[in-house]
Design a protein around this motif. Structure first.
Motif, PDB file in Angstrom:
ATOM      1  N   ARG A 159       0.669  -0.967   0.051  1.00  0.00           N
ATOM      2  CA  ARG A 159       0.254  -0.200  -0.210  1.00  0.00           C
ATOM      3  C   ARG A 159       1.312   1.263  -0.210  1.00  0.00           C
ATOM      4  O   ARG A 159       1.596   2.354   0.804  1.00  0.00           O
ATOM      5  CB  ARG A 159      -0.439  -0.658   1.361  1.00  0.00           C
ATOM      6  CG  ARG A 159      -1.481   1.123   1.092  1.00  0.00           C
ATOM      7  CD  ARG A 159      -3.173   1.201   2.228  1.00  0.00           C
ATOM      8  NE  ARG A 159      -4.251   2.499   2.372  1.00  0.00           N
ATOM      9  CZ  ARG A 159      -4.024   2.949   3.315  1.00  0.00           C
ATOM     10  NH1 ARG A 159      -2.968   3.461   4.121  1.00  0.00           N
ATOM     11  NH2 ARG A 159      -5.144   3.976   3.170  1.00  0.00           N
ATOM     12  N   LEU A 160       1.552   1.374  -1.157  1.00  0.00           N
ATOM     13  CA  LEU A 160       2.748   2.739  -0.875  1.00  0.00           C
ATOM     14  C   LEU A 160       1.237   3.826  -1.690  1.00  0.00           C
ATOM     15  O   LEU A 160       0.488   3.957  -1.829  1.00  0.00           O
ATOM     16  CB  LEU A 160       3.575   2.578  -2.827  1.00  0.00           C
ATOM     17  CG  LEU A 160       3.859   1.617  -2.968  1.00  0.00           C
ATOM     18  CD1 LEU A 160       4.734   1.504  -4.373  1.00  0.00           C
ATOM     19  CD2 LEU A 160       5.053   1.842  -1.579  1.00  0.00           C
ATOM     20  N   PRO A 161       1.842   5.049  -1.044  1.00  0.00           N
ATOM     21  CA  PRO A 161       1.441   6.240  -1.267  1.00  0.00           C
ATOM     22  C   PRO A 161       0.937   6.323  -2.818  1.00  0.00           C
ATOM     23  O   PRO A 161       1.397   5.812  -3.521  1.00  0.00           O
ATOM     24  CB  PRO A 161       2.384   7.309  -1.623  1.00  0.00           C
ATOM     25  CG  PRO A 161       3.445   6.569   0.284  1.00  0.00           C
ATOM     26  CD  PRO A 161       3.661   5.268  -0.689  1.00  0.00           C
ATOM     27  N   PRO A 162      -0.205   7.821  -2.810  1.00  0.00           N
ATOM     28  CA  PRO A 162      -0.835   7.850  -4.339  1.00  0.00           C
ATOM     29  C   PRO A 162       1.120   8.427  -5.316  1.00  0.00           C
ATOM     30  O   PRO A 162       1.642   8.563  -4.896  1.00  0.00           O
ATOM     31  CB  PRO A 162      -1.543   9.090  -3.484  1.00  0.00           C
ATOM     32  CG  PRO A 162      -1.954   8.657  -2.166  1.00  0.00           C
ATOM     33  CD  PRO A 162      -0.905   8.538  -1.670  1.00  0.00           C
ATOM     34  N   SER A 163       0.249   8.114  -5.890  1.00  0.00           N
ATOM     35  CA  SER A 163       1.760   8.187  -7.282  1.00  0.00           C
ATOM     36  C   SER A 163       0.770   8.821  -8.337  1.00  0.00           C
ATOM     37  O   SER A 163      -0.332   8.107  -9.509  1.00  0.00           O
ATOM     38  CB  SER A 163       1.806   6.954  -8.083  1.00  0.00           C
ATOM     39  OG  SER A 163       3.762   6.962  -8.766  1.00  0.00           O
ATOM     40  N   VAL A 213       4.834   4.958   7.243  1.00  0.00           N
ATOM     41  CA  VAL A 213       3.898   6.585   7.536  1.00  0.00           C
ATOM     42  C   VAL A 213       2.834   7.264   7.331  1.00  0.00           C
ATOM     43  O   VAL A 213       2.392   6.758   5.834  1.00  0.00           O
ATOM     44  CB  VAL A 213       5.446   7.508   6.860  1.00  0.00           C
ATOM     45  CG1 VAL A 213       4.957   9.244   6.675  1.00  0.00           C
ATOM     46  CG2 VAL A 213       6.853   6.979   6.885  1.00  0.00           C
ATOM     47  N   ASN A 214       2.251   7.112   7.942  1.00  0.00           N
ATOM     48  CA  ASN A 214       0.982   8.387   7.728  1.00  0.00           C
ATOM     49  C   ASN A 214      -0.558   6.814   7.148  1.00  0.00           C
ATOM     50  O   ASN A 214      -1.227   6.713   6.304  1.00  0.00           O
ATOM     51  CB  ASN A 214       0.353   8.855   6.575  1.00  0.00           C
ATOM     52  CG  ASN A 214      -0.449  10.096   6.934  1.00  0.00           C
ATOM     53  OD1 ASN A 214      -0.529  10.596   7.999  1.00  0.00           O
ATOM     54  ND2 ASN A 214      -1.224  10.317   5.918  1.00  0.00           N
ATOM     55  N   GLY A 215       0.216   5.378   7.584  1.00  0.00           N
ATOM     56  CA  GLY A 215      -0.589   4.050   6.763  1.00  0.00           C
ATOM     57  C   GLY A 215       0.195   3.678   5.417  1.00  0.00           C
ATOM     58  O   GLY A 215      -0.685   3.246   5.597  1.00  0.00           O
ATOM     59  N   TYR A 216       0.715   4.184   5.168  1.00  0.00           N
ATOM     60  CA  TYR A 216       1.135   3.527   3.951  1.00  0.00           C
ATOM     61  C   TYR A 216       2.387   3.296   3.858  1.00  0.00           C
ATOM     62  O   TYR A 216       3.669   3.933   4.846  1.00  0.00           O
ATOM     63  CB  TYR A 216       1.804   5.377   2.478  1.00  0.00           C
ATOM     64  CG  TYR A 216       0.451   5.336   2.732  1.00  0.00           C
ATOM     65  CD1 TYR A 216      -0.297   4.972   1.223  1.00  0.00           C
ATOM     66  CD2 TYR A 216      -0.173   6.680   3.078  1.00  0.00           C
ATOM     67  CE1 TYR A 216      -1.891   5.060   0.952  1.00  0.00           C
ATOM     68  CE2 TYR A 216      -1.426   7.374   2.276  1.00  0.00           C
ATOM     69  CZ  TYR A 216      -2.378   7.233   1.165  1.00  0.00           C
ATOM     70  OH  TYR A 216      -2.888   7.609   1.045  1.00  0.00           O
ATOM     71  N   TYR A 217       3.183   2.536   3.287  1.00  0.00           N
ATOM     72  CA  TYR A 217       4.442   1.223   3.275  1.00  0.00           C
ATOM     73  C   TYR A 217       5.225   2.179   2.209  1.00  0.00           C
ATOM     74  O   TYR A 217       5.476   2.412   1.699  1.00  0.00           O
ATOM     75  CB  TYR A 217       4.043   0.254   2.492  1.00  0.00           C
ATOM     76  CG  TYR A 217       5.552  -0.692   3.098  1.00  0.00           C
ATOM     77  CD1 TYR A 217       6.501  -0.574   3.524  1.00  0.00           C
ATOM     78  CD2 TYR A 217       5.420  -1.056   1.507  1.00  0.00           C
ATOM     79  CE1 TYR A 217       7.551  -2.149   3.470  1.00  0.00           C
ATOM     80  CE2 TYR A 217       6.638  -1.492   0.999  1.00  0.00           C
ATOM     81  CZ  TYR A 217       7.562  -1.938   1.977  1.00  0.00           C
ATOM     82  OH  TYR A 217       8.554  -3.166   1.523  1.00  0.00           O
ATOM     83  N   ILE A 218       6.358   2.723   2.932  1.00  0.00           N
ATOM     84  CA  ILE A 218       7.638   3.287   2.777  1.00  0.00           C
ATOM     85  C   ILE A 218       8.580   2.187   3.136  1.00  0.00           C
ATOM     86  O   ILE A 218       9.199   1.648   3.957  1.00  0.00           O
ATOM     87  CB  ILE A 218       7.988   4.685   3.576  1.00  0.00           C
ATOM     88  CG1 ILE A 218       6.729   5.525   3.714  1.00  0.00           C
ATOM     89  CG2 ILE A 218       8.972   5.329   2.848  1.00  0.00           C
ATOM     90  CD1 ILE A 218       6.283   5.774   2.423  1.00  0.00           C
ATOM     91  N   PRO A 219       9.122   1.977   1.523  1.00  0.00           N
ATOM     92  CA  PRO A 219      10.136   0.512   1.143  1.00  0.00           C
ATOM     93  C   PRO A 219      12.120   1.265   2.193  1.00  0.00           C
ATOM     94  O   PRO A 219      11.515   2.815   2.076  1.00  0.00           O
ATOM     95  CB  PRO A 219      10.222   0.213   0.509  1.00  0.00           C
ATOM     96  CG  PRO A 219       9.383   1.260  -0.677  1.00  0.00           C
ATOM     97  CD  PRO A 219       8.983   2.242   0.403  1.00  0.00           C
ATOM     98  N   ALA A 220      12.495   0.665   2.544  1.00  0.00           N
ATOM     99  CA  ALA A 220      14.139   1.019   2.534  1.00  0.00           C
ATOM    100  C   ALA A 220      14.605   1.355   1.357  1.00  0.00           C
ATOM    101  O   ALA A 220      14.827   0.937   0.487  1.00  0.00           O
ATOM    102  CB  ALA A 220      14.997  -0.986   3.320  1.00  0.00           C
ATOM    103  N   ARG A 221      15.522   2.036   1.907  1.00  0.00           N
ATOM    104  CA  ARG A 221      16.162   2.749   0.715  1.00  0.00           C
ATOM    105  C   ARG A 221      15.138   3.853  -0.494  1.00  0.00           C
ATOM    106  O   ARG A 221      15.885   3.679  -1.607  1.00  0.00           O
ATOM    107  CB  ARG A 221      17.002   2.223  -0.330  1.00  0.00           C
ATOM    108  CG  ARG A 221      18.116   0.975   0.918  1.00  0.00           C
ATOM    109  CD  ARG A 221      19.017   0.246  -0.197  1.00  0.00           C
ATOM    110  NE  ARG A 221      19.662   0.846  -1.117  1.00  0.00           N
ATOM    111  CZ  ARG A 221      21.090   1.565  -0.544  1.00  0.00           C
ATOM    112  NH1 ARG A 221      20.852   1.926   0.369  1.00  0.00           N
ATOM    113  NH2 ARG A 221      21.576   2.292  -1.653  1.00  0.00           N
ATOM    114  N   THR A 222      14.636   4.169   0.114  1.00  0.00           N
ATOM    115  CA  THR A 222      13.422   4.945  -0.411  1.00  0.00           C
ATOM    116  C   THR A 222      14.004   6.866   0.344  1.00  0.00           C
ATOM    117  O   THR A 222      14.100   7.157   0.979  1.00  0.00           O
ATOM    118  CB  THR A 222      12.295   5.318  -0.144  1.00  0.00           C
ATOM    119  OG1 THR A 222      11.919   4.330  -0.269  1.00  0.00           O
ATOM    120  CG2 THR A 222      10.717   6.265  -1.168  1.00  0.00           C
TER     121      THR A 222
END
Length: 517
Positions: free
Chosen positions: A33-37, A391-400
């Motif tokens: 569940r990545l942030p909007p894009s 962050v804020n309910g979204y998945y932030i992968p490592a090395r982002t």
């Protein structure tokens, strides 16, 4: 009964399998569940959305897709952050996930493999240098000892402006302010002035400018892995040339300091008492370099990278902030008048405003805060995640790579009334100066970053900027030569948010503190 038991075991295995599969799929969905894009292009990703002013491009993207946006720059995952709440999550709540800065090829090379303090990965060396900055290099005691340098250079700057005023000569304000900031830093760091044209201080500053310009260039290899080793833009030889020239000058300066130290030690051994001089920053760094018992042994490359970063980050930012503030005040003469009235009421007209006067000048301080809100000289805070994070309910992968858009946050209408209007009064309340802090405690005003990796030079900048601006207001009227007397506020490209066009003014002297300069 045996058959029933057999079927029961199979049923149990099937139910457990279904449960585990659902659990895996649920976790996978949460993770993905990545942030909007926005829509990405093949290979390029979202590079097509960038402009020469990235902070403005990012603001336009966030306006459409929200305060947390996922982007791909070539093969590099990035997220944009443009609200105080999400900035707080990244820089405070989940700070341990975002303590590193991403490596950029050009910057990595000119800083000797990111061996400078600012770009070094979070770890023992970084913590040692941070402590050293706060207690020795840029701590209160050293800043106080170097107060005469800042005072003397400010007076020399004003004296130069007085000569221009007598000749009715137009001044490139930004250029003169950069020279002032550079003179202060070179004297504090190396005991020499950069305005001595033939001196090594001036050559060093010119090289740092060239290195900073190269460091800020967009390198295709950072975004497109398959061209990384091809050097399509020809940066390799230019980077090698400028760093070798900088290295040669720094080695000579360092050797001078080491020779002077040995000479002083020899004089002490034979009982000769020389004058006790204030140590410059290079002296302090070289002492640690030669101390075998130091917690961390600095290398010569560490020292060169640190000095380079001081010049690159510490001079332009202060000069640009003062230039933006003066431009806004010229466009708002009633605010200029109010600031001048405050200075005249607090400071005896027979003397020049001093650093010790600034706490008693709340309106001048509010002008600085408002300038840093609208024209932050660090428009983007850049970090890189070291591990997966939510962050804020979204998945932030490592090395982002995370871009916190300080420029956009300063224009957020949810936090600032009439955000595009220059209004220092917003920082004045019934008690005087608003408690909104510039040092990272308030996430709607992130002028110097926040958390452990906030700018270590904030204290020095907040001595130089208000005092210089106040003295310019106190001593001169600033007349714009052409047009209707209005200064354009267009931004130019650059990491420190310069003006698109130089601020050209004719200074007109109004007070006599010059008599004692």
């Amino acid at each position: 009964m045996a058959d029933f038991g057999h079927y029961f075991v199979l049923l149990l295995i099937w139910l457990v399998s279904i449960f585990l599969l659902r659990l895996i799929l649920t976790k996978s969905r949460i993770k993905s569940r990545l942030p909007p894009s926005p829509r990405a292009l093949p290979v390029l990703g979202h590079l097509y959305l960038l402009t020469k002013l990235p902070h403005q491009a990012f603001h336009n993207i966030s306006t459409r897709y929200g305060p947390l946006v996922y982007l791909l720059f070539g093969s590099k995952p990035c997220v944009l952050v443009s609200s105080p709440e999400i900035a707080r999550q990244c820089l405070k709540t989940h700070e341990t996930c975002f303590l590193n800065r991403p490596k950029r090829t050009n910057v990595d090379y000119i800083t000797y493999g990111s061996s400078d303090f600012v770009l070094a990965p979070y770890g023992p060396y970084w913590r040692f240098m941070k402590k050293l900055c706060m207690t020795e290099l840029l701590g209160g005691r050293i800043l106080h000892q170097h107060l005469p340098i800042r005072s003397e250079e400010t007076k020399l700057f004003l004296k130069s402006m007085m000569k221009k005023a007598e000749l009715r000569e137009e001044v490139n304000v930004g250029k003169e302010l950069s020279m002032l900031a550079n003179n202060i830093i070179t004297r504090m760091a190396l005991r020499r002035r950069c305005s001595d044209v033939e001196g090594e201080g001036n050559k060093l500053i010119e090289l740092v400018k060239e290195m900073t310009e190269l460091g800020g260039k967009f390198n295709l290899g950072d975004m497109l892995w398959f061209v990384k080793k091809l050097d399509l833009q020809g940066f390799g030889k230019r980077l090698e040339s400028v760093r070798s020239r900088y290295d040669a000058i720094m080695e000579r300066i360092m050797k001078e300091h080491e020779d002077a130290k040995r000479k002083k030690k020899k004089e002490e051994e034979i009982g000769s008492n020389g004058d006790e001089a204030v140590r410059d920053l290079l002296d302090i760094l070289l002492d640690i370099y030669s101390d075998e018992n130091s917690e961390i042994r600095l290398t010569r490359e560490n020292i060169k990278a640190f000095i380079m970063n001081m010049f690159g980050a510490g001079t332009e930012t202060s000069a640009y902030t003062i230039e933006w503030a003066l431009a806004e005040l010229i466009n708002h003469p009633e605010m200029m008048g109010k600031a001048r009235q405050e200075i005249d009421s607090v400071v005896d007209k027979r003397r020049l405003v001093e650093e010790s006067d600034i706490p008693n000048l709340p309106y001048v301080q509010s002008i600085i805060k408002e300038t840093m809100r609208l024209h932050p000289t660090g428009p983007l805070i850049v970090r890189q995640s070291t591990e997966d994070c939510n962050v804020n309910g979204y998945y932030i992968p490592a090395r982002t790579t995370v871009f916190v858009n300080v420029w956009a946050i300063g224009r957020d209408p949810n936090y600032w009334k009439n955000p595009l209007v220059f209004q220092p009064e917003r920082f004045i309340d019934k008690e005087g100066l608003s408690p909104l802090d510039l040092k990272g405690q308030n996430f709607e005003l992130l002028s110097f970053g926040a958390g452990r990796r906030s700018c270590p030079g904030a204290s020095l900048a907040l001595q130089i900027i208000p005092t210089t601006l106040a003295s310019m207001i106190q001593c001169f009227e600033w007349k714009v030569g052409e047009g209707n007397g209005i200064v354009d506020l267009e931004e130019g490209p650059g990491m420190a948010l310069p003006r698109a066009h130089p601020l050209l003014c004719i200074p007109v002297a109004r007070l006599l503190p010059f008599a004692s300069l």
